[in-house]
Design an enzyme around this catalytic site. Structure first.
Site, PDB file in Angstrom:
ATOM      1  N   GLU A  22       0.826  -1.221   0.000  1.00 25.24           N
ATOM      2  CA  GLU A  22       0.000   0.000   0.000  1.00 25.24           C
ATOM      3  C   GLU A  22       0.849   1.256   0.000  1.00 25.24           C
ATOM      4  O   GLU A  22       1.956   1.259   0.525  1.00 25.24           O
ATOM      5  CB  GLU A  22      -0.798   0.068   1.303  1.00 25.24           C
ATOM      6  CG  GLU A  22      -1.756  -1.036   1.500  1.00 25.24           C
ATOM      7  CD  GLU A  22      -2.420  -0.918   2.872  1.00 25.24           C
ATOM      8  OE1 GLU A  22      -3.209  -1.795   3.188  1.00 25.24           O
ATOM      9  OE2 GLU A  22      -2.145   0.050   3.612  1.00 25.24           O
ATOM     10  N   CYS A  59       3.288   8.317   1.547  1.00 18.97           N
ATOM     11  CA  CYS A  59       3.748   7.382   2.562  1.00 18.97           C
ATOM     12  C   CYS A  59       4.032   6.067   1.847  1.00 18.97           C
ATOM     13  O   CYS A  59       3.133   5.437   1.307  1.00 18.97           O
ATOM     14  CB  CYS A  59       2.645   7.244   3.599  1.00 18.97           C
ATOM     15  SG  CYS A  59       3.023   6.105   4.903  1.00 18.97           S
ATOM     16  N   CYS A 109       5.608  -7.301   7.811  1.00 14.86           N
ATOM     17  CA  CYS A 109       6.572  -6.703   8.745  1.00 14.86           C
ATOM     18  C   CYS A 109       6.778  -7.670   9.901  1.00 14.86           C
ATOM     19  O   CYS A 109       5.829  -8.303  10.357  1.00 14.86           O
ATOM     20  CB  CYS A 109       6.011  -5.374   9.267  1.00 14.86           C
ATOM     21  SG  CYS A 109       7.111  -4.529  10.411  1.00 14.86           S
ATOM     22  N   CYS A 124       4.473  -4.971  16.297  1.00 16.38           N
ATOM     23  CA  CYS A 124       3.831  -3.984  17.174  1.00 16.38           C
ATOM     24  C   CYS A 124       2.359  -4.385  17.333  1.00 16.38           C
ATOM     25  O   CYS A 124       1.658  -4.634  16.362  1.00 16.38           O
ATOM     26  CB  CYS A 124       3.938  -2.583  16.583  1.00 16.38           C
ATOM     27  SG  CYS A 124       5.638  -2.047  16.377  1.00 16.38           S
ATOM     28  N   CYS A 131      -0.634  -2.563  15.491  1.00 19.57           N
ATOM     29  CA  CYS A 131      -0.486  -2.242  14.072  1.00 19.57           C
ATOM     30  C   CYS A 131      -1.068  -3.333  13.194  1.00 19.57           C
ATOM     31  O   CYS A 131      -0.740  -4.507  13.335  1.00 19.57           O
ATOM     32  CB  CYS A 131       1.002  -2.050  13.763  1.00 19.57           C
ATOM     33  SG  CYS A 131       1.326  -1.735  12.030  1.00 19.57           S
ATOM     34  N   SER A 139      11.102   6.398   9.014  1.00 14.64           N
ATOM     35  CA  SER A 139      10.565   6.137  10.346  1.00 14.64           C
ATOM     36  C   SER A 139      10.923   4.718  10.784  1.00 14.64           C
ATOM     37  O   SER A 139      10.689   3.761  10.057  1.00 14.64           O
ATOM     38  CB  SER A 139       9.045   6.317  10.297  1.00 14.64           C
ATOM     39  OG  SER A 139       8.469   5.968  11.527  1.00 14.64           O
ATOM     40  N   SER A 187       9.427   5.688  16.185  1.00 17.09           N
ATOM     41  CA  SER A 187       8.139   5.304  16.757  1.00 17.09           C
ATOM     42  C   SER A 187       8.377   4.928  18.211  1.00 17.09           C
ATOM     43  O   SER A 187       8.803   3.825  18.512  1.00 17.09           O
ATOM     44  CB  SER A 187       7.559   4.112  15.994  1.00 17.09           C
ATOM     45  OG  SER A 187       7.209   4.524  14.701  1.00 17.09           O
ATOM     46  N   ASN A 230      -5.702   5.052  15.015  1.00 17.37           N
ATOM     47  CA  ASN A 230      -6.732   4.612  14.071  1.00 17.37           C
ATOM     48  C   ASN A 230      -7.184   3.224  14.477  1.00 17.37           C
ATOM     49  O   ASN A 230      -6.435   2.265  14.329  1.00 17.37           O
ATOM     50  CB  ASN A 230      -6.117   4.492  12.671  1.00 17.37           C
ATOM     51  CG  ASN A 230      -6.417   5.699  11.828  1.00 17.37           C
ATOM     52  OD1 ASN A 230      -7.502   6.271  11.883  1.00 17.37           O
ATOM     53  ND2 ASN A 230      -5.436   6.097  11.048  1.00 17.37           N
ATOM     54  N   CYS A 252      -2.517   1.858   8.909  1.00 16.78           N
ATOM     55  CA  CYS A 252      -1.566   0.977   8.221  1.00 16.78           C
ATOM     56  C   CYS A 252      -2.121  -0.414   7.988  1.00 16.78           C
ATOM     57  O   CYS A 252      -2.614  -1.046   8.898  1.00 16.78           O
ATOM     58  CB  CYS A 252      -0.319   0.833   9.073  1.00 16.78           C
ATOM     59  SG  CYS A 252       0.601   2.333   9.118  1.00 16.78           S
TER      60      CYS A 252
HETATM   61  N1  SAH Z   1       8.207   0.404  10.967  1.00 17.36           N
HETATM   62  C1  SAH Z   1       8.301   1.821  10.927  1.00 17.36           C
HETATM   63  C2  SAH Z   1       7.464   2.475   9.827  1.00 17.36           C
HETATM   64  C3  SAH Z   1       6.090   1.934   9.595  1.00 17.36           C
HETATM   65  S1  SAH Z   1       4.827   2.264  10.789  1.00 17.36           S
HETATM   66  C4  SAH Z   1       7.994   2.412  12.276  1.00 17.36           C
HETATM   67  O1  SAH Z   1       7.672   1.664  13.190  1.00 17.36           O
HETATM   68  O2  SAH Z   1       8.120   3.605  12.447  1.00 17.36           O
HETATM   69  C5  SAH Z   1       4.504   3.971  10.595  1.00 17.36           C
HETATM   70  C6  SAH Z   1       3.849   4.605  11.804  1.00 17.36           C
HETATM   71  O3  SAH Z   1       2.451   4.295  11.870  1.00 17.36           O
HETATM   72  C7  SAH Z   1       4.460   4.116  13.089  1.00 17.36           C
HETATM   73  O4  SAH Z   1       4.672   5.184  13.970  1.00 17.36           O
HETATM   74  C8  SAH Z   1       3.380   3.182  13.589  1.00 17.36           C
HETATM   75  O5  SAH Z   1       3.534   2.940  14.937  1.00 17.36           O
HETATM   76  C9  SAH Z   1       2.121   3.914  13.183  1.00 17.36           C
HETATM   77  N2  SAH Z   1       0.879   3.122  13.213  1.00 17.36           N
HETATM   78  C10 SAH Z   1       0.715   1.801  13.041  1.00 17.36           C
HETATM   79  N3  SAH Z   1      -0.576   1.441  13.174  1.00 17.36           N
HETATM   80  C11 SAH Z   1      -1.259   2.575  13.440  1.00 17.36           C
HETATM   81  C12 SAH Z   1      -2.647   2.862  13.703  1.00 17.36           C
HETATM   82  N4  SAH Z   1      -3.572   1.918  13.666  1.00 17.36           N
HETATM   83  N5  SAH Z   1      -2.991   4.132  13.946  1.00 17.36           N
HETATM   84  C13 SAH Z   1      -2.064   5.123  13.945  1.00 17.36           C
HETATM   85  N6  SAH Z   1      -0.759   4.924  13.716  1.00 17.36           N
HETATM   86  C14 SAH Z   1      -0.355   3.659  13.475  1.00 17.36           C
END
Ligand code: SAH
Length: 338
Positions: free
Chosen positions: A89, A102, A109, A113, A116, A188, A211, A287, A330
């Protein structure tokens, strides 16, 4: 066969010096590919027939394929299919200061997390640089507008695909190419320390975002398993070292999850943790997604959290929301189409 969009300008120069003793061909090709957006070698008419034939024999011009698009006024979200049928995406957002994309860096991945959506699909492979470059090309074609800012914040952990991501940055940063200024590019990471260490020695002025999402190991371990490998007492000194080496201000991303990391005490702990670092905190209203239990913090709580940081001298903003109407959390688009 190498995809032509995977080549840095230096590599093309080497190729053309070797093939025909003409370094400037690389500049011509870059201009065709990235300025004129021509991907048919036959239309590169100021390049000799013989040379065109060889280019066709040596390079593929294949592109990733646009599968689905969802749009709202200020945001468009795209699902692309790769040559091996995997999908990724990208999201494009229209701001008053420009247009940002983005970009995804991996299929799936491995960071796990808990909040996510994209982490629910384990990493299947790294993206090649050209697959990241083409996200930009195809979206610019679709929106008929130039993208001014690139954030590598889509699916994947960029520092778990370090070399391809650096190659991607090099390609899009090249003059006479897509030409996105390094200060308009942000990587990031969830905090992979060896990646940050390497990155501080790169010659680019690219921004780094971390993050963070929690002010203590106790909370961070709960929501980000990567913290067990790279805990805060190691991450924070690395961030300080990054600043002293590069002089570039770092961004901390902090998703606010209801009753998990959004208490007033968490805000005070965050102040303690990052006080004195030249940084900027981006508070992100979570989100919510169907498959995940976490909830978005209540607005009063978000405001309280913000105020505590602000009063304590931290540069802080609350992220403007773009995505919730178009499944832009995401991984949501991919999840809904698979
Ligand atoms: N792996 C990298 C980049 C991808 S995630 C990182 O961790 O930074 C990009 C950002 O989106 C990260 O800060 C992640 O924590 C955030 N993210 C993931 N799921 C999300 C959600 N449901 N709502 C808001 N931000 C989210």
């Amino acid at each position: 066969m190498r995809n032509i969009y995977d080549m840095t300008k230096e590599e093309l120069e080497e190729y053309f010096i070797k093939e025909e003793g003409k370094k400037f061909r690389a500049t011509q090709i870059y201009e065709y590919l990235y300025k004129k957006r021509i991907d048919d070698v036959e239309k590169m008419t100021n390049i000799s027939k013989e040379s065109r034939k060889k280019i066709k024999e040596n390079f593929s011009f294949d592109k990733i394929k646009l599968l689905v698009k969802q749009e709202d006024k200020l945001v468009k979200k795209y699902l692309f299919e790769l040559e091996d049928k995997e999908s990724i995406e990208s999201v494009v957002m229209f701001h008053d200061y420009g247009t940002s994309i983005c970009v995804s860096s991996q299929v799936g991945c491995n960071m796990g997390c808990r909040f996510c959506e994209s982490g629910r699909l384990k990493k299947r492979r790294n993206l090649k640089a050209y697959e990241m470059v083409e996200q930009i090309l195809l979206i610019e074609k679709d929106i008929q507008k130039r993208i001014s800012h690139v954030v590598i914040m889509g699916i994947g952990e960029p520092f778990d695909n370090y070399d391809n991501v650096m190659r991607f940055i090099k390609i899009i940063n090249t003059g006479k190419g897509i030409d996105i200024g390094s200060r308009h590019i942000t990587v990031s990471t969830c905090g992979i320390i060896p990646g940050i260490e390497k990155f501080m020695n790169e010659p680019y002025q690219v921004n780094l975002a971390i993050s963070l999402h929690a002010p203590t190991n106790e909370i961070r371990n709960q929501i980000m398993p990567i913290n067990k490998a790279y805990p805060l007492e190691k991450l924070i000194p690395t961030v300080k070292k990054y600043f002293s080496k590069t002089n570039r201000r770092i961004t901390f991303e902090y998703i606010l999850l209801r009753n998990i990391n959004d208490h007033e005490e968490d805000a005070y702990n965050l102040v303690k943790l990052i006080k004195g670092i030249n940084c900027y905190v981006n508070l992100i209203p979570y989100n919510e997604t169907e498959n995940i239990i976490y909830k978005r913090s209540k607005s009063v709580q978000i405001t309280k959290f913000y105020d505590i940081l602000k009063k304590n001298g931290i540069n802080v903003t609350i992220r403007k929301e773009f995505g919730s109407k178009v499944d832009a959390a995401c991984g949501q688009l991919r999840a809904g189409n698979k």
